[in-house]
Design a protein around this motif. Structure first.
Motif, PDB file in Angstrom:
ATOM      1  N   CYS A  92     -86.516 111.389  46.251  1.00 35.81           N
ATOM      2  CA  CYS A  92     -86.560 111.942  47.604  1.00 35.81           C
ATOM      3  C   CYS A  92     -85.453 111.302  48.446  1.00 35.81           C
ATOM      4  O   CYS A  92     -85.309 110.091  48.437  1.00 35.81           O
ATOM      5  CB  CYS A  92     -87.930 111.658  48.211  1.00 35.81           C
ATOM      6  SG  CYS A  92     -88.006 111.984  49.968  1.00 35.81           S
ATOM      7  N   TYR A  94     -85.341 110.710  51.419  1.00 36.73           N
ATOM      8  CA  TYR A  94     -85.873 109.892  52.514  1.00 36.73           C
ATOM      9  C   TYR A  94     -86.527 108.604  52.027  1.00 36.73           C
ATOM     10  O   TYR A  94     -86.185 107.531  52.472  1.00 36.73           O
ATOM     11  CB  TYR A  94     -86.882 110.692  53.335  1.00 36.73           C
ATOM     12  CG  TYR A  94     -86.218 111.807  54.083  1.00 36.73           C
ATOM     13  CD1 TYR A  94     -85.486 111.537  55.226  1.00 36.73           C
ATOM     14  CD2 TYR A  94     -86.282 113.108  53.628  1.00 36.73           C
ATOM     15  CE1 TYR A  94     -84.833 112.552  55.911  1.00 36.73           C
ATOM     16  CE2 TYR A  94     -85.639 114.130  54.307  1.00 36.73           C
ATOM     17  CZ  TYR A  94     -84.920 113.834  55.449  1.00 36.73           C
ATOM     18  OH  TYR A  94     -84.278 114.829  56.113  1.00 36.73           O
ATOM     19  N   CYS A  95     -87.472 108.699  51.119  1.00 39.28           N
ATOM     20  CA  CYS A  95     -88.200 107.489  50.713  1.00 39.28           C
ATOM     21  C   CYS A  95     -87.690 106.942  49.383  1.00 39.28           C
ATOM     22  O   CYS A  95     -88.068 105.855  48.984  1.00 39.28           O
ATOM     23  CB  CYS A  95     -89.696 107.770  50.625  1.00 39.28           C
ATOM     24  SG  CYS A  95     -90.137 108.927  49.320  1.00 39.28           S
ATOM     25  N   CYS A 111     -89.773 114.885  50.018  1.00 42.46           N
ATOM     26  CA  CYS A 111     -91.012 114.948  49.239  1.00 42.46           C
ATOM     27  C   CYS A 111     -92.168 115.297  50.174  1.00 42.46           C
ATOM     28  O   CYS A 111     -92.059 115.207  51.396  1.00 42.46           O
ATOM     29  CB  CYS A 111     -91.263 113.650  48.500  1.00 42.46           C
ATOM     30  SG  CYS A 111     -91.797 112.289  49.525  1.00 42.46           S
ATOM     31  N   CYS A 114     -92.989 112.641  52.743  1.00 44.49           N
ATOM     32  CA  CYS A 114     -92.022 112.406  53.814  1.00 44.49           C
ATOM     33  C   CYS A 114     -91.993 113.529  54.833  1.00 44.49           C
ATOM     34  O   CYS A 114     -91.724 113.284  56.002  1.00 44.49           O
ATOM     35  CB  CYS A 114     -90.631 112.211  53.250  1.00 44.49           C
ATOM     36  SG  CYS A 114     -90.438 110.597  52.537  1.00 44.49           S
TER      37      CYS A 114
HETATM   38 ZN   LIG Z   1     -90.055 111.031  50.299  1.00 36.58          ZN
END
Ligand SMILES: [Zn+2]
Length: 204
Positions: A92, A94-95, A111, A114
């Protein structure tokens, strides 16, 4: 109110079926094809969600970089060598967790966790807890509908003051969120280095 029941929840929830997804197992051929520019050829995705550049990190991990809304969204292709089937995961943007699928939202891939499609689990990492807190405070100030309210790449320092709020109150609340945002990125950086070595962050 009867015990064990909850009333009065008015928050609207998004449902996963409303979003298009890309699946890790459809990217297996990217592990062997030459590096370069590719397109996903999926009509349900925007042009920017389809086009990506395939590159290699020094540690050997392959990376897809999508340019969406002028920002790079990096998705790594990770083979889980612990499983006998060498299952492929995508990370992902973001994370940076390994996922079997990612959702296409307006200006990003993310994801399920997120992009806020379900409630966070109790086993979340400290940076995820911090991310959740930042998003909560942002929503209190700018509301659930603010376009980048969940986007950690956007910093609140440039966001406008809500009309009804006093400047002093606003600056105090915004300052608090900025303080948390400044703590957030070093934590993500540390987590990424632990996962991918020191070669993940630079463009390569
Ligand atoms: Zn994520």
């Amino acid at each position: 109110m009867p015990k064990g029941q909850h009333y009065g929840r008015t928050q609207t929830r998004a449902y996963t079926s409303e979003y298009h997804r890309i699946f890790a197992n459809t990217f297996k051929n990217l592990l062997t094809v030459p590096f370069g520019n590719y397109s996903l050829n999926a009509d349900f995705l925007s042009n920017e969600h389809q086009k990506f550049k395939l590159t290699n990190l020094e540690c050997g991990v392959r990376l897809m970089t999508f340019t969406i809304n002028d920002k790079p969204h990096k998705i790594a292709l990770i083979i889980d060598k612990r499983s006998a089937s060498n299952k492929l995961y995508i990370t992902c943007p973001y994370c940076h967790k390994q996922r079997q699928s990612l959702y296409a939202i307006k200006y990003a891939y993310g994801c399920r966790q997120c992009i806020g499609l379900h409630y966070a689990s109790q086993s979340e990492r400290p940076n995820e807890r911090l991310m959740r807190r930042i998003r909560k405070l942002r929503k209190e100030l700018w509301g659930y509908d603010w376009p980048d309210v969940n986007n950690m790449f956007e910093q609140v320092v440039y966001w406008p003051k809500p009309k009804w709020m006093r400047w002093k109150t606003f600056e105090h609340k915004r300052g608090k969120i900025t303080e948390l945002e400044n703590k957030y990125w070093p934590m993500v950086d540390t987590q990424m280095k632990a996962m991918f070595g020191h070669n993940f962050m630079p463009d390569c």
